[in-house]
Scaffold this motif. Structure first.
Motif, short mmCIF file in Angstrom:
data_model
loop_
_atom_site.label_atom_id
_atom_site.label_comp_id
_atom_site.label_asym_id
_atom_site.label_seq_id
_atom_site.Cartn_x
_atom_site.Cartn_y
_atom_site.Cartn_z
N ALA A 81 -27.27 38.49 -3.39
CA ALA A 81 -27.63 37.19 -3.98
C ALA A 81 -26.40 36.31 -4.15
CB ALA A 81 -28.34 37.40 -5.32
N ARG A 82 -25.31 36.91 -4.62
CA ARG A 82 -24.08 36.12 -4.78
C ARG A 82 -23.54 35.65 -3.43
NH1 ARG A 82 -23.48 39.40 -9.40
NH2 ARG A 82 -22.33 41.08 -8.41
N ALA A 83 -23.58 36.51 -2.42
CA ALA A 83 -23.11 36.13 -1.09
C ALA A 83 -23.97 35.01 -0.51
CB ALA A 83 -23.10 37.34 -0.16
N LEU A 84 -25.28 35.13 -0.66
CA LEU A 84 -26.18 34.07 -0.17
C LEU A 84 -25.93 32.77 -0.92
CD1 LEU A 84 -29.60 35.89 0.27
CD2 LEU A 84 -28.29 34.72 2.04
N ALA A 85 -25.81 32.85 -2.23
CA ALA A 85 -25.59 31.65 -3.03
C ALA A 85 -24.30 30.95 -2.61
CB ALA A 85 -25.56 31.99 -4.52
N ARG A 86 -23.24 31.75 -2.38
CA ARG A 86 -21.97 31.14 -1.95
C ARG A 86 -22.13 30.41 -0.63
NH1 ARG A 86 -19.62 35.83 -4.15
NH2 ARG A 86 -19.76 36.90 -2.15
N ARG A 87 -22.85 31.02 0.33
CA ARG A 87 -23.04 30.38 1.63
C ARG A 87 -23.82 29.07 1.48
NH1 ARG A 87 -24.68 34.50 6.32
NH2 ARG A 87 -24.39 32.59 7.54
N PHE A 88 -24.87 29.09 0.68
CA PHE A 88 -25.65 27.87 0.47
C PHE A 88 -24.87 26.85 -0.35
CE2 PHE A 88 -29.22 30.45 1.94
CZ PHE A 88 -29.87 29.54 2.75
N ASP A 89 -24.08 27.30 -1.32
CA ASP A 89 -23.25 26.37 -2.10
C ASP A 89 -22.30 25.60 -1.19
OD1 ASP A 89 -24.42 27.09 -4.52
OD2 ASP A 89 -22.76 28.39 -5.14
N VAL A 90 -21.65 26.32 -0.28
CA VAL A 90 -20.72 25.68 0.66
C VAL A 90 -21.48 24.71 1.56
CG1 VAL A 90 -19.21 26.10 2.65
CG2 VAL A 90 -19.00 27.52 0.59
N ALA A 91 -22.61 25.12 2.07
CA ALA A 91 -23.38 24.28 2.99
C ALA A 91 -23.92 23.02 2.30
CB ALA A 91 -24.53 25.08 3.59
N LEU A 92 -24.32 23.16 1.04
CA LEU A 92 -24.93 22.04 0.31
C LEU A 92 -23.91 21.13 -0.38
CD1 LEU A 92 -27.95 23.98 -1.21
CD2 LEU A 92 -28.06 22.22 0.58
N LYS A 93 -22.66 21.53 -0.38
CA LYS A 93 -21.62 20.75 -1.05
C LYS A 93 -21.58 19.28 -0.58
CE LYS A 93 -16.95 20.88 -2.68
NZ LYS A 93 -15.95 21.78 -3.19
N PRO A 94 -21.74 18.99 0.71
CA PRO A 94 -21.70 17.59 1.15
C PRO A 94 -22.77 16.69 0.50
CG PRO A 94 -21.46 19.03 3.04
CD PRO A 94 -21.79 19.91 1.86
N VAL A 95 -23.88 17.29 0.04
CA VAL A 95 -24.89 16.47 -0.64
C VAL A 95 -24.74 16.54 -2.16
CG1 VAL A 95 -26.55 16.49 1.25
CG2 VAL A 95 -26.70 18.24 -0.50
N GLY A 96 -23.72 17.29 -2.63
CA GLY A 96 -23.38 17.27 -4.04
C GLY A 96 -24.21 18.15 -4.95
N ILE A 97 -24.83 19.19 -4.37
CA ILE A 97 -25.60 20.11 -5.21
C ILE A 97 -25.25 21.55 -4.84
CG2 ILE A 97 -27.54 18.56 -5.67
CD1 ILE A 97 -29.13 20.06 -3.51
N THR A 98 -25.58 22.44 -5.76
CA THR A 98 -25.40 23.87 -5.53
C THR A 98 -26.72 24.47 -5.05
OG1 THR A 98 -26.07 24.49 -7.76
CG2 THR A 98 -23.71 23.99 -7.41
N SER A 99 -26.66 25.72 -4.64
CA SER A 99 -27.88 26.40 -4.21
C SER A 99 -28.89 26.49 -5.37
CB SER A 99 -27.55 27.79 -3.68
OG SER A 99 -26.91 28.57 -4.68
N GLY A 100 -28.40 26.75 -6.57
CA GLY A 100 -29.29 26.81 -7.73
C GLY A 100 -29.93 25.47 -8.02
N GLN A 101 -29.15 24.39 -7.88
CA GLN A 101 -29.71 23.06 -8.10
C GLN A 101 -30.72 22.71 -7.01
OE1 GLN A 101 -25.94 20.97 -8.32
NE2 GLN A 101 -26.06 20.89 -10.56
N PHE A 102 -30.46 23.15 -5.79
CA PHE A 102 -31.43 22.94 -4.71
C PHE A 102 -32.76 23.59 -5.07
CE2 PHE A 102 -33.58 24.46 -0.89
CZ PHE A 102 -33.76 23.28 -0.19
#
Length: 156
Positions: free
Chosen positions: A28-49
């Motif tokens: 879960a942490r590894a997935l969240a990190r990957r999505f956090d990095v990917a979503l950074k350009p739109v200014g949100i985290t995976s949890g916020q998504f």
């Protein structure tokens, strides 16, 4: 209760190698990190998504229903909502039939952020699924664990 002296290094290795909770948390942490990095350009985290997406419904959901969907207690959900409210992505609204119930509405700005985030999510999600041998089975089994956990009231 066993004495601390009964705790062997072999037990540590067993937990490291076999513990479903540990392996799920790490994944879960590894997935969240990957999505956090990917979503950074739109200014949100995976949890916020996930939180914003949970509000994308025909009618604003209640705080309780969002907390249940995301498997969060209300206090944690409220803390996670605050930065989204400050950014104008989410707004609380009173329930038209019961003023004691607080509902959560995705604002036009929140919809715009989600509209930018969804293609990013789709691409990364598809890439991750190609690594898994059976993503549908994994989803099904994780949902099974989530349901059994919420039904019996246990945690962990």
């Amino acid at each position: 209760m066993h004495a601390a002296s009964d705790l062997s290094f072999e037990t540590t290795l067993l937990v490291r190698d076999a513990c479903l909770c540990l392996h799920t948390q790490r994944a879960a942490r590894a997935l969240a990190r990957r999505f956090d990095v990917a979503l950074k350009p739109v200014g949100i985290t995976s949890g916020q998504f996930s939180l914003l997406m949970s509000l994308n419904r025909p009618e604003p959901p209640s705080v309780g229903s969002v907390a249940a969907l995301l498997a969060m207690d209300r206090t944690t959900l409220t803390a996670n909502l605050k930065p989204l409210e400050r950014r104008g992505l989410v707004e609380p609204v009173a329930d038209p039939t019961d003023r004691r119930v607080r509902r959560l509405r995705l604002t036009p700005a929140g919809r715009a952020v989600l509209a930018e985030a969804v293609p990013i999510w789709r691409d990364l999600h598809a890439a991750i699924e190609t690594v898994l041998s059976n993503p549908d089975r994994l989803r099904s089994e994780l949902n099974l664990l989530s349901r059994s956990n919420s039904e019996d009231g246990t945690a962990g």
